[in-house]
Design an enzyme around this catalytic site. Structure first.
Site, PDB file in Angstrom:
ATOM      1  CD  GLU A  86      55.865  75.164  19.904  1.00  0.00           C
ATOM      2  OE1 GLU A  86      55.529  75.953  18.997  1.00  0.00           O
ATOM      3  OE2 GLU A  86      56.932  75.238  20.511  1.00  0.00           O
ATOM      4  CB  CYS A 343      56.313  77.161  14.302  1.00  0.00           C
ATOM      5  SG  CYS A 343      54.630  77.092  13.725  1.00  0.00           S
TER       6      CYS A 343
END
Length: 355
Positions: A86, A343
């Site tokens: 990501e 996250c």
């Protein structure tokens, strides 16, 4: 074949002759966005053929993008081996133009990059930790995140961005590759992103903080502190068993940093856990003698999390106490609350996981 983005310019100079060709290749890739060697028209055809035989330019695939109301964008990127990471684009300032359309102030961006697939550290509040550790990212895989986001958002190559190594993974657990990425980003023939615009965040690997300092990269340092006593920090961050708060603080005191800059201490505010004035008082004492800046961060809840987002009044009171006692302190503007911006959230969401 090697990914050419894994090479610093010095390493590339060992692969091509004459050496100035490395400058041209860097300019094609990092300034002009070239994705193949054939388009590098100022290189001899023989060199282009040789490069095609030895190297690849392999950008990640954009698998998913979520866009927040505040303009933040969370990217799920697919790597060549099928793993995913990501990255986040954070718009910091909007572009301003006059009535004739002339740019008065350029837009400013920060890109948050991942350094590993998964993470070994296992912080209790972090969703990435739930998936365990898979592997380190190569320097090129770190750099590609910024290139991909820059292209997807039509950000000009000469527009300076800030880079924070705060995505998936512990950057100092992949120090050699992260250090190479810093050099690639900052090269004058590439993106020219000064090390002073690059912040490496760590959960507190004290020996690696020392090693990072010895590398003299000129980057900024951020410490994920999140607690002011070892008992709580050990519950939140198991790494504290190996490197307690005292050892981390000592490593920070020895870290070389530009006199105009400060060491950032990230403090994740969790409701009824570390958000009272008693903790604020301990934090002031802990940071005595350090040129520090504390960044208070609202916990970003995810499904199944045992923690809650703190009350704004408690965060503001915490900040006021620090400021009143001489500690520079900001409250990080929460971005991406509507797009799974913590996250690991987008990755889990895309895989259909429920935690």
């Amino acid at each position: 074949m090697k990914n050419i983005l894994d090479l610093t310019k010095e390493e590339l100079q060992q692969e091509v002759t004459p050496k100035f060709r490395a400058n041209q290749i860097y300019q094609w890739i990092y300034q002009k966005g070239a994705k193949d060697f054939e388009s590098m028209s100022n290189l001899p055809k023989s060199m282009r053929e040789e490069l095609k035989e030895k190297f690849t330019i392999t950008p990640p695939k954009i698998l998913n993008v979520e866009v927040s109301k505040d303009g933040s964008k969370k990217y799920l990127l697919g790597l060549q081996d099928g793993h995913t990471v990501e990255s986040v684009l954070l718009p910091m300032k909007k572009e301003e133009r006059d009535e004739k359309g002339n740019i008065l102030k350029e837009a400013r961006y920060t890109v948050c990059v991942s350094s590993q697939v998964g993470c070994k550290v296992g912080c209790e509040f972090c969703l990435t930790a739930k998936g365990g550790f898979v592997r380190n990212l190569t320097p090129g895989e770190i750099v590609e995140q910024v290139l991909t986001i820059r292209e997807d958002n039509n950000i000009p190559a000469n527009r300076r961005v800030n880079i924070v190594y705060m995505g998936m993974g512990e950057p100092l657990d992949n120090l050699e590759n992260v250090a190479k990425a810093v050099k690639i980003f900052s090269d004058e023939h590439g993106m020219s992103i000064s090390p002073r615009r690059q912040t490496i965040s760590t959960s507190g690997l004290a020996p690696k903080i020392k090693k990072l300092g010895e590398m003299n990269l000129g980057v900024l340092l951020a410490i994920s502190l999140h607690a002011v006593d070892d008992e709580l920090r050990q519950k939140l961050m198991p790494i504290n068993k190996a490197y307690n708060i005292e050892s981390v603080i000592q490593a920070v005191k020895e870290f070389p940093i530009d006199q105009r800059k400060r060491v950032m201490f990230e403090y994740l505010m969790i409701k009824n856990l570390n958000d009272d004035l008693k903790a604020a008082k301990k934090l002031v004492k802990l940071l005595h003698g350090i040129k520090a800046k504390v960044n208070l961060i609202y916990f970003n809840p995810y499904p199944g999390s045992p923690f809650q987002r703190p009350e704004p009044k408690d965060v503001e009171a915490f900040q006021k106490y620090l400021l009143d006692h001489g500690v520079l302190c900001t409250i990080r503007e929460s971005k991406g609350l509507d797009i799974s911006a913590a996250c690991g959230q987008l990755k889990e969401k895309s895989h259909g996981c429920t935690l």
